[in-house]
Design a protein around this motif. Structure first.
Motif, PDB file in Angstrom:
ATOM      1  N   PHE A  95       1.097   8.921  -1.497  1.00  0.00           N
ATOM      2  CA  PHE A  95       2.470   9.365  -1.700  1.00  0.00           C
ATOM      3  C   PHE A  95       3.103   9.671  -0.342  1.00  0.00           C
ATOM      4  CE2 PHE A  95       5.486  12.895  -2.115  1.00  0.00           C
ATOM      5  CZ  PHE A  95       6.324  12.436  -3.107  1.00  0.00           C
ATOM      6  N   VAL A  96       4.309   9.164  -0.130  1.00  0.00           N
ATOM      7  CA  VAL A  96       5.058   9.443   1.091  1.00  0.00           C
ATOM      8  C   VAL A  96       6.449   9.903   0.682  1.00  0.00           C
ATOM      9  CG1 VAL A  96       6.107   8.432   3.138  1.00  0.00           C
ATOM     10  CG2 VAL A  96       3.804   7.778   2.495  1.00  0.00           C
ATOM     11  N   LYS A  97       6.889  11.026   1.242  1.00  0.00           N
ATOM     12  CA  LYS A  97       8.229  11.538   0.981  1.00  0.00           C
ATOM     13  C   LYS A  97       9.060  11.385   2.248  1.00  0.00           C
ATOM     14  CE  LYS A  97      10.750  15.686  -0.280  1.00  0.00           C
ATOM     15  NZ  LYS A  97      11.322  16.337   0.872  1.00  0.00           N
ATOM     16  N   ALA A  98      10.261  10.853   2.088  1.00  0.00           N
ATOM     17  CA  ALA A  98      11.156  10.655   3.227  1.00  0.00           C
ATOM     18  C   ALA A  98      12.522  11.238   2.909  1.00  0.00           C
ATOM     19  CB  ALA A  98      11.285   9.175   3.534  1.00  0.00           C
ATOM     20  N   ALA A 105      12.355   1.580   7.206  1.00  0.00           N
ATOM     21  CA  ALA A 105      11.439   1.339   6.095  1.00  0.00           C
ATOM     22  C   ALA A 105      10.021   1.025   6.572  1.00  0.00           C
ATOM     23  CB  ALA A 105      11.964   0.206   5.223  1.00  0.00           C
ATOM     24  N   GLU A 106       9.894   0.357   7.692  1.00  0.00           N
ATOM     25  CA  GLU A 106       8.560   0.029   8.213  1.00  0.00           C
ATOM     26  C   GLU A 106       7.757   1.293   8.528  1.00  0.00           C
ATOM     27  OE1 GLU A 106       8.694  -2.712  11.446  1.00  0.00           O
ATOM     28  OE2 GLU A 106       9.803  -4.194  10.284  1.00  0.00           O
ATOM     29  N   ARG A 127       4.115   2.083   6.961  1.00  0.00           N
ATOM     30  CA  ARG A 127       3.013   2.410   7.875  1.00  0.00           C
ATOM     31  C   ARG A 127       2.365   3.737   7.483  1.00  0.00           C
ATOM     32  NH1 ARG A 127       5.825   2.337  12.185  1.00  0.00           N
ATOM     33  NH2 ARG A 127       5.743   0.096  12.370  1.00  0.00           N
ATOM     34  N   GLU A 128       3.182   4.735   7.176  1.00  0.00           N
ATOM     35  CA  GLU A 128       2.653   6.038   6.769  1.00  0.00           C
ATOM     36  C   GLU A 128       1.921   5.944   5.435  1.00  0.00           C
ATOM     37  OE1 GLU A 128       4.067  10.624   5.941  1.00  0.00           O
ATOM     38  OE2 GLU A 128       5.490   9.227   6.854  1.00  0.00           O
ATOM     39  N   ASP A 167      -5.805   5.788   3.797  1.00  0.00           N
ATOM     40  CA  ASP A 167      -6.961   5.590   4.685  1.00  0.00           C
ATOM     41  C   ASP A 167      -7.087   4.141   5.131  1.00  0.00           C
ATOM     42  OD1 ASP A 167      -7.700   8.297   4.645  1.00  0.00           O
ATOM     43  OD2 ASP A 167      -8.811   8.016   2.780  1.00  0.00           O
ATOM     44  N   ASN A 168      -5.943   3.540   5.455  1.00  0.00           N
ATOM     45  CA  ASN A 168      -5.842   2.148   5.918  1.00  0.00           C
ATOM     46  C   ASN A 168      -6.295   1.116   4.892  1.00  0.00           C
ATOM     47  OD1 ASN A 168      -4.695   2.756   8.463  1.00  0.00           O
ATOM     48  ND2 ASN A 168      -6.706   3.428   9.156  1.00  0.00           N
TER      49      ASN A 168
END
Length: 89
Positions: free
Chosen positions: A41-44, A59-60, A64-65, A71-72
């Protein structure tokens, strides 16, 4: 996703618009959903974005995040949730 059927399922709408007043739990719902699904989950904050990404993020950076939070694991990141907050600002 641990169940192969869930990974292979076709979802017709990957984008969701979640509306509600401040403090109503929108972020909490999405963060909890990601945890239940076992996806990153990523919050922006939309106010930090620019079209070209020169001044702020783009967006990139979010993708990436998301991969880093997975964990890649790029395959897992494909199922992750990117939550963009403050789109009305």
């Amino acid at each position: 996703l641990s169940d192969a059927r869930e990974r292979e399922a076709e979802y017709s709408k990957p984008n969701i618009l979640l509306l509600g007043p401040s403090g109503s739990g929108k972020t909490y719902i999405m963060r909890t959903l990601a945890k239940l699904l076992g996806v990153p989950f990523v919050k922006a904050d939309a106010t930090k974005f620019t079209e070209a990404g020169i001044v702020g993020e783009d967006a990139e950076d979010l993708v990436r995040e998301l991969v880093q939070r997975a964990d890649n694991d790029v395959e897992l990141a494909q199922y992750g949730i990117i939550y963009v907050d403050e789109i009305d600002k």
